[in-house]
Design an enzyme around this catalytic site. Structure first.
Site, PDB file in Angstrom:
ATOM      1  N   LYS A   1       0.954  -1.073  -0.097  1.00  8.88           N
ATOM      2  CA  LYS A   1       0.128  -0.005   0.200  1.00  8.88           C
ATOM      3  C   LYS A   1       0.858   1.206  -0.079  1.00  8.88           C
ATOM      4  O   LYS A   1       0.709   2.183  -0.710  1.00  8.88           O
ATOM      5  CB  LYS A   1      -0.997  -0.081   1.219  1.00  8.88           C
ATOM      6  CG  LYS A   1      -1.727  -1.363   1.041  1.00  8.88           C
ATOM      7  CD  LYS A   1      -2.877  -1.604   2.283  1.00  8.88           C
ATOM      8  CE  LYS A   1      -3.687  -2.841   2.343  1.00  8.88           C
ATOM      9  NZ  LYS A   1      -4.527  -2.934   3.301  1.00  8.88           N
TER      10      LYS A   1
ATOM     11  N   GLN B   1      -5.042  -1.745   9.225  1.00  8.65           N
ATOM     12  CA  GLN B   1      -4.862  -3.056   8.433  1.00  8.65           C
ATOM     13  C   GLN B   1      -5.372  -4.021   9.094  1.00  8.65           C
ATOM     14  O   GLN B   1      -4.990  -3.980  10.719  1.00  8.65           O
ATOM     15  CB  GLN B   1      -3.194  -3.194   8.458  1.00  8.65           C
ATOM     16  CG  GLN B   1      -2.835  -4.597   7.754  1.00  8.65           C
ATOM     17  CD  GLN B   1      -3.316  -4.636   6.324  1.00  8.65           C
ATOM     18  OE1 GLN B   1      -3.316  -3.659   5.549  1.00  8.65           O
ATOM     19  NE2 GLN B   1      -3.802  -5.772   5.806  1.00  8.65           N
TER      20      GLN B   1
ATOM     21  N   ASP C   1     -11.197   2.258   3.000  1.00 10.48           N
ATOM     22  CA  ASP C   1     -11.386   0.865   2.847  1.00 10.48           C
ATOM     23  C   ASP C   1     -12.822   0.443   2.398  1.00 10.48           C
ATOM     24  O   ASP C   1     -13.012  -0.609   1.963  1.00 10.48           O
ATOM     25  CB  ASP C   1     -10.721   0.094   4.042  1.00 10.48           C
ATOM     26  CG  ASP C   1      -9.494  -0.384   3.827  1.00 10.48           C
ATOM     27  OD1 ASP C   1      -8.994  -0.780   2.704  1.00 10.48           O
ATOM     28  OD2 ASP C   1      -8.976  -0.677   5.149  1.00 10.48           O
TER      29      ASP C   1
HETATM   30  C1  BQF Z   1      -0.553 -10.343  -5.825  1.00  4.68           C
HETATM   31  C2  BQF Z   1      -5.411  -9.526   2.467  1.00  4.68           C
HETATM   32  C3  BQF Z   1      -6.472 -11.598   3.435  1.00  4.68           C
HETATM   33  C4  BQF Z   1      -6.561 -10.791   4.603  1.00  4.68           C
HETATM   34  C5  BQF Z   1      -6.114  -9.410   4.763  1.00  4.68           C
HETATM   35  C6  BQF Z   1      -0.768  -8.122  -4.518  1.00  4.68           C
HETATM   36  C7  BQF Z   1      -1.736  -8.144  -2.242  1.00  4.68           C
HETATM   37  C8  BQF Z   1      -1.959  -9.518  -2.194  1.00  4.68           C
HETATM   38  C9  BQF Z   1      -1.525 -10.068  -3.289  1.00  4.68           C
HETATM   39  C10 BQF Z   1      -2.033  -7.364  -1.201  1.00  4.68           C
HETATM   40  C11 BQF Z   1      -4.984  -8.722   1.393  1.00  4.68           C
HETATM   41  C12 BQF Z   1      -4.547  -9.396   0.077  1.00  4.68           C
HETATM   42  C13 BQF Z   1      -4.499  -7.426   1.402  1.00  4.68           C
HETATM   43  C14 BQF Z   1      -0.776  -9.592  -4.626  1.00  4.68           C
HETATM   44  C15 BQF Z   1      -3.825  -6.623   0.532  1.00  4.68           C
HETATM   45  C16 BQF Z   1      -4.232  -8.348  -1.231  1.00  4.68           C
HETATM   46  O1  BQF Z   1       0.345  -9.995  -6.434  1.00  4.68           O
HETATM   47  O2  BQF Z   1      -1.218 -11.307  -5.977  1.00  4.68           O
HETATM   48  C17 BQF Z   1      -1.345  -7.519  -3.265  1.00  4.68           C
HETATM   49  O3  BQF Z   1      -1.227  -6.501  -0.830  1.00  4.68           O
HETATM   50  N1  BQF Z   1      -3.441  -7.550  -0.630  1.00  4.68           N
HETATM   51  C18 BQF Z   1      -4.745  -6.866   2.845  1.00  4.68           C
HETATM   52  O4  BQF Z   1      -4.247  -5.599   2.987  1.00  4.68           O
HETATM   53  O5  BQF Z   1      -5.307  -7.456   3.963  1.00  4.68           O
HETATM   54  C19 BQF Z   1      -5.557  -8.874   3.612  1.00  4.68           C
HETATM   55  C20 BQF Z   1      -5.922 -10.922   2.265  1.00  4.68           C
END
Ligand code: BQF
Length: 280
Positions: A52, A96, A119
């Site tokens: 992020k 987060q 969000d």
């Molecule tokens: C990629 C998330 C579960 C629980 C809380 C790129 C992200 C992930 C994968 C990423 C996720 C999942 C995020 C890829 C943010 C997605 O290249 O496949 C980016 O940063 N995510 C989150 O903030 O909280 C979570 C999944």
């Protein structure tokens, strides 16, 4: 051979569009920062927070990192949010998730000013989305809509099955697909005849949270399969909720993990931040 939906490429296009938009907003004297709050040091959360911050830097908006200790009290976290709600330059506030067990996530989400809820988790944002009013959309579901549209996949009139009913993915996903005129079914862990229901789907959106759970027997020939899952397997490799190798040959189009839905979540968060700066 199925079409592999390239979320990395599409998210890059969106970030490039946003980068230009941020530049023109700056020329109008409009700018702002995203506050990113992490409680504790969960390694997966740290990766997401880094993604992020990097995206903010790429599109040209400031990010303010708050790294709080695992044992911070709920009260102190709520105080920080109250302070950021009142800080003019902060245009977005992101906490987060997940939070440690002693902190109530719902209370924290509700403390964020809806005008900074990038969000899209605040009940006011959820309500606005539900009735089609303007507001911040939940990033993962909004990202999936963009993936489908930008891949030329028609949604209107199609049968969509969403597996999963979380407040963050399943429920808002179903509502956004409904808004796009799909016929929507929500399935979940208590659903009977899950296979039969999934086999009816033209668009199958999988957010069950179980690694490689969905095999070819759940998928209609020619369906579009969107995999929201993200896990590390025995060999420490990233995988989704779908058995990609097995499902790909029967699908018309499918998202990979990594590089499918995940990058779109980040791009849509950036979209919400830019929207917030614009609205100010
Ligand atoms: C990629 C998330 C579960 C629980 C809380 C790129 C992200 C992930 C994968 C990423 C996720 C999942 C995020 C890829 C943010 C997605 O290249 O496949 C980016 O940063 N995510 C989150 O903030 O909280 C979570 C999944």
């Amino acid at each position: 051979m199925a079409q592999i939906i390239d979320g990395k490429k599409i998210s890059q296009q969106i970030k490039d569009e946003l980068k230009e938009k941020v530049e023109s907003l700056k020329a109008e004297g409009k700018s702002g920062a995203l506050a990113v709050i992490q409680v504790g040091e969960d390694p997966a959360s740290s990766v997401y927070v880094r993604n992020k911050k990097n995206a903010c830097a790429y599109i040209g908006i400031e990010s303010l990192a708050y790294e709080l200790p695992e044992d911070i009290s709920e009260e102190e976290l709520l105080e920080l949010i109250a302070k950021l709600n009142g800080t003019k330059q902060v245009k977005g506030i992101l906490v987060q998730l997940p939070l440690p067990k002693h902190i109530c996530e719902d209370k924290v989400i509700q403390a964020i000013s809806p005008s900074k809820d990038v969000d899209g988790f605040h009940p006011q944002s959820v309500g606005a989305m539900t009735i089609g009013e303007p507001g911040f959309l939940s990033c993962t579901p909004a990202g999936i809509i963009q993936l489908l549209k930008r891949s030329g996949i028609e949604i209107s009139g199609k049968r969509c099955v969403v597996i999963g009913r979380s407040n963050i993915v399943g429920k808002p996903m179903a509502l956004l697909m409904l808004r796009e005129d799909a016929t929507v079914t929500i399935a979940h862990s208590k659903t009977q005849n899950l296979k039969e229901i999934c086999k009816e789907a033209d668009i199958l959106i999988v957010a069950i949270g179980k690694p490689r759970f969905i095999g070819a027997e759940y998928v209609k020939e020619g369906a579009v399969v969107i995999d929201v899952g993200i896990h590390r397997d025995e060999n420490h490799k990233l995988c989704g909720d779908v058995k990609f190798e097995e499902v790909e040959p029967v699908a018309f189009a499918i998202t990979p993990v990594p590089g499918g839905v995940g990058p779109m979540t980040i791009a849509m968060l950036m979209n919400n931040c830019v929207q917030s700066i614009e609205e100010d």
